[in-house]
Write an enzyme that holds these catalytic residues in place. Structure first.
Site, PDB file in Angstrom:
ATOM      1  N   LYS A 104       0.850  -1.205   0.000  1.00 39.76           N
ATOM      2  CA  LYS A 104       0.000   0.000   0.000  1.00 39.76           C
ATOM      3  C   LYS A 104       0.882   1.250   0.000  1.00 39.76           C
ATOM      4  O   LYS A 104       1.760   1.390   0.844  1.00 39.76           O
ATOM      5  CB  LYS A 104      -0.907   0.002   1.246  1.00 39.76           C
ATOM      6  N   ASP A 126      -2.524  10.381   3.745  1.00 44.14           N
ATOM      7  CA  ASP A 126      -3.900   9.966   4.030  1.00 44.14           C
ATOM      8  C   ASP A 126      -4.579  11.004   4.925  1.00 44.14           C
ATOM      9  O   ASP A 126      -4.394  10.998   6.140  1.00 44.14           O
ATOM     10  CB  ASP A 126      -3.881   8.580   4.709  1.00 44.14           C
ATOM     11  N   LYS A 130      -9.732  12.790   8.702  1.00 44.46           N
ATOM     12  CA  LYS A 130      -9.080  12.371   9.945  1.00 44.46           C
ATOM     13  C   LYS A 130      -9.047  13.532  10.938  1.00 44.46           C
ATOM     14  O   LYS A 130      -8.973  14.681  10.526  1.00 44.46           O
ATOM     15  CB  LYS A 130      -7.628  11.978   9.649  1.00 44.46           C
ATOM     16  N   ASP A 158       1.873   6.597   5.253  1.00 43.30           N
ATOM     17  CA  ASP A 158       0.875   5.631   4.799  1.00 43.30           C
ATOM     18  C   ASP A 158       1.268   4.956   3.473  1.00 43.30           C
ATOM     19  O   ASP A 158       0.504   4.183   2.916  1.00 43.30           O
ATOM     20  CB  ASP A 158      -0.497   6.330   4.676  1.00 43.30           C
ATOM     21  N   GLU A 198      -9.345   3.700   2.797  1.00 43.53           N
ATOM     22  CA  GLU A 198      -8.941   3.797   1.383  1.00 43.53           C
ATOM     23  C   GLU A 198      -7.893   2.761   0.996  1.00 43.53           C
ATOM     24  O   GLU A 198      -7.795   2.384  -0.157  1.00 43.53           O
ATOM     25  CB  GLU A 198      -8.431   5.210   1.074  1.00 43.53           C
ATOM     26  N   ARG A 202      -7.656  -0.409   1.630  1.00 43.19           N
ATOM     27  CA  ARG A 202      -8.246  -1.651   1.106  1.00 43.19           C
ATOM     28  C   ARG A 202      -8.803  -1.454  -0.296  1.00 43.19           C
ATOM     29  O   ARG A 202      -8.872  -2.385  -1.089  1.00 43.19           O
ATOM     30  CB  ARG A 202      -9.295  -2.191   2.091  1.00 43.19           C
TER      31      ARG A 202
HETATM   32  N1  BES Z   1      -3.848   4.766   7.108  1.00 51.15           N
HETATM   33  C1  BES Z   1      -4.892   4.462   7.995  1.00 51.15           C
HETATM   34  C2  BES Z   1      -4.478   3.488   9.106  1.00 51.15           C
HETATM   35  C3  BES Z   1      -3.416   3.966  10.081  1.00 51.15           C
HETATM   36  C4  BES Z   1      -3.784   4.450  11.313  1.00 51.15           C
HETATM   37  C5  BES Z   1      -2.089   3.866   9.776  1.00 51.15           C
HETATM   38  C6  BES Z   1      -2.827   4.854  12.220  1.00 51.15           C
HETATM   39  C7  BES Z   1      -1.126   4.259  10.689  1.00 51.15           C
HETATM   40  C8  BES Z   1      -1.487   4.755  11.917  1.00 51.15           C
HETATM   41  C9  BES Z   1      -6.071   3.831   7.256  1.00 51.15           C
HETATM   42  O1  BES Z   1      -6.232   4.259   5.951  1.00 51.15           O
HETATM   43  C10 BES Z   1      -7.301   4.209   8.004  1.00 51.15           C
HETATM   44  O2  BES Z   1      -7.596   5.361   8.062  1.00 51.15           O
HETATM   45  N2  BES Z   1      -7.991   3.222   8.569  1.00 51.15           N
HETATM   46  C11 BES Z   1      -9.157   3.444   9.312  1.00 51.15           C
HETATM   47  C12 BES Z   1     -10.175   2.409   8.920  1.00 51.15           C
HETATM   48  C13 BES Z   1     -11.556   2.670   9.446  1.00 51.15           C
HETATM   49  C14 BES Z   1     -12.168   3.876   8.777  1.00 51.15           C
HETATM   50  C15 BES Z   1     -12.402   1.440   9.204  1.00 51.15           C
HETATM   51  C16 BES Z   1      -8.812   3.340  10.798  1.00 51.15           C
HETATM   52  O3  BES Z   1      -8.014   2.504  11.171  1.00 51.15           O
HETATM   53  O4  BES Z   1      -9.343   4.141  11.573  1.00 51.15           O
HETATM   54 ZN    ZN Z   2      -4.472   4.858   4.956  1.00 49.81          ZN
HETATM   55 ZN    ZN Z   3      -7.363   6.061   5.813  1.00 47.39          ZN
END
Ligand code: BES
Ligand code: ZN
Ligand code: ZN
Length: 512
Positions: free
Chosen positions: A276, A281, A288, A299, A360, A362
């Site tokens: 990925k 992000d 966020k 990311d 995003e 996935r």
């Molecule tokens: N890039 C993030 C995950 C992440 C979080 C990486 C903290 C490194 C540190 C990913 O794209 C994301 O935002 N995931 C969400 C998924 C949720 C919306 C189901 C998450 O983990 O909150």
């Molecule tokens: Zn992400």
């Molecule tokens: Zn994300």
């Protein structure tokens, strides 16, 4: 890379500003340590007696030699109980010593690795071959001495101290070829980790999808790797609607990077590594929260680790075929961004209801996993900073691993244990699969509230795209950034390069 040399000499005769000796935790000083203590008039024995230094893991004792031997200073570093010492203890101890030596303003450091007592103690009854001892030390030292200082201005005379040379010292000539080989291998691996760390640390205003693609091309040209980049038009033609959906909110055009290394037999099926690479992000429209959002430049770690791994595999000339696939986008909330409720059609034909644009990773991996099928791989391994939930579950101590094949997962876990890049398996059950079904499309990108199991739900979403061959998913959101180890500086760790290189090395052997 820091210059690394091997020298054969008696350690009392070796001239260096800082001579490092590894010290096991034991009641009695023996062998080389006893000799050093005697040469220095007993400061080690008294430190032991007063419990200031006992050889515990990562404990240090820095002594000025005051002209009693050729070295100016002796630095003892603990490695814990001799029976329990692993590669990881040595890597960490070498990292600890390197950090202290650099902070103490030394420009050179020598690690004394007798081809004798210490090694025998460590390699007896263990899987630790003597070459592994050298490898672990060189790896630990290089990795600890990494700095990302591209953007830091320094006034003349205010330059921070940097170690410029690492020497490996042994007193037996027969050690020379083994030491050289092990040191060379460890240096190449550290170079791969440096590569990943550099890319991850680079901010998103520089490290865009195009920048990643151009860097991948340059690296491929230097090694025996082919590199192909797909642009937006080509991805549209392939029907990568899921990946392109994420890219829509940004002015940065997406890129799909394809790296191929062919070190194995011509018609041997490759291992596909999918990484990925979201270069930033923001979460898109499901934005966020602002706290620590700057860290989301990391990311793209999965992609960076894929590049670092291929570079290393090529540098080591491993006899195996490997494909690296890196879907790269920036996740932004621009005017054309996808919105919650939008439905995307992926390359596989499956439709996806996007309920949260922050899930995003996935979405881009779905199309990348579909594309991987073109290579008829023996196995597919994806790496992604996919969920915050993996940090809740495992902290920064281990990455989550999930997948469809226990044999593949077990082999990955074994490589993780050897390299100190630990994996912890999480379940992937039918109930999780069910929770990915959408009311109005084939899949939804987040589960309904209350389902929980965030990391597993990410993997469950990916499973239908992963093909029939063995597949493993590594969630590296916790381990890629903020891991605290003596050999990982603040920020990017490069987690995954050493694990995958070890796995591919073992895989090449298993296939023989
Ligand atoms: N890039 C993030 C995950 C992440 C979080 C990486 C903290 C490194 C540190 C990913 O794209 C994301 O935002 N995931 C969400 C998924 C949720 C919306 C189901 C998450 O983990 O909150
Ligand atoms: Zn992400
Ligand atoms: Zn994300």
């Amino acid at each position: 890379m820091i210059k690394t040399t091997v020298k054969i000499e008696k350690f009392l005769q070796h001239k260096t500003p800082c001579l490092v000796l590894f010290c096991p935790e034991s009641k009695k000083l023996a062998g080389d340590l006893k000799q050093v203590d005697q040469a220095l008039n007993g400061p080690v024995a008294s430190a032991f007696k007063e419990k200031r230094f006992e050889g515990k893991s990562n404990q240090t004792l820095l002594l000025n030699a005051r002209g009693t031997m050729k070295a100016d200073n002796v630095l003892l570093v603990g490695i814990g109980k001799p029976k329990e010492v692993t590669d990881e203890n040595l890597r960490q101890a070498a990292g600890t010593a390197s950090n202290l030596a650099e902070a103490s303003q030394f420009k050179k450091i020598t690690f004394y690795l007798a081809d004798g007592e210490l090694e025998k103690a460590l390699t007896k009854d263990k899987n630790l071959a003597s070459g592994d001892v050298v490898r672990a030390v060189v790896e630990g030292s290089h990795l600890a001495l990494y700095h990302f200082d591209t953007y830091k201005s320094v006034e003349k005379g205010e330059e921070p101290n940097r170690i410029e040379e690492i020497t490996l010292l042994s007193d037996s000539k027969s050690a020379l070829p083994k030491f050289k080989q092990a040191s060379d291998r460890a240096t190449k691996i550290a170079e791969g980790v440096y590569r990943a760390r550099d890319l991850i640390s680079e901010p998103s205003n520089t490290a865009t999808p195009s920048y990643l693609a151009n860097t991948a091309k340059k690296i491929a040209a230097k090694h025996k790797i082919t590199c192909k980049i797909l642009n937006e038009k080509e991805m549209l033609k392939l029907g990568m609607g899921s990946l392109l959906g994420v890219a829509k909110g940004s002015h940065q055009p997406p890129r799909f990077i394809i790296l191929e290394y062919k070190g194995g037999k011509k018609n041997e099926a490759p291992i596909a590594i999918v990484g990925k690479a979201v270069t930033f992000d923001t979460g898109g429209i499901s934005l966020k929260p602002p706290a620590n959002m700057d860290e989301m430049k990391m990311d793209m770690s999965g992609g960076a680790v894929t590049i670092g791994t291929l570079q290393t595999v090529a540098a080591l000339k491993l006899p195996i075929n490997v494909v690296g696939l890196i879907p790269s986008v920036e996740n932004m909330p621009g005017g054309s961004a996808i919105k919650p409720g939008d439905i995307l059609t992926s390359m596989s034909g499956k439709t996806i209801e996007v309920l949260n644009t922050d899930a995003e990773g996935r979405l881009i991996l779905a199309d990348a996993l579909s594309y991987a099928a073109r290579f008829k791989p023996r196995a597919v391994i994806d790496l992604a900073t996919l969920t915050g939930a993996v940090i809740m579950a495992l902290g920064h101590f281990a990455a989550g691993v999930l997948g469809t094949d226990d044999n593949l997962i077990d082999n990955l876990k074994a490589s993780g244990a050897l390299t100190g890049e630990r994996l912890w398996q999480l379940p992937l059950w039918d109930e999780h699969d069910k929770a990915t079904k959408s009311d109005i499309a084939d899949l939804k990108n987040i589960a309904s509230p209350g389902v929980g199991a965030g990391t597993t739900m990410g993997a469950a979403f990916l499973r239908p795209f992963a093909g029939d061959q063995p597949w493993a998913h590594l969630d590296i959101a916790g381990t890629s950034w903020g891991a605290k180890k003596p050999y990982t500086p603040k920020g990017a760790s490069g987690f995954g390069v050493r694990l995958l290189v070890n796995f591919l090395e073992q895989e090449a052997k298993r296939r023989k």
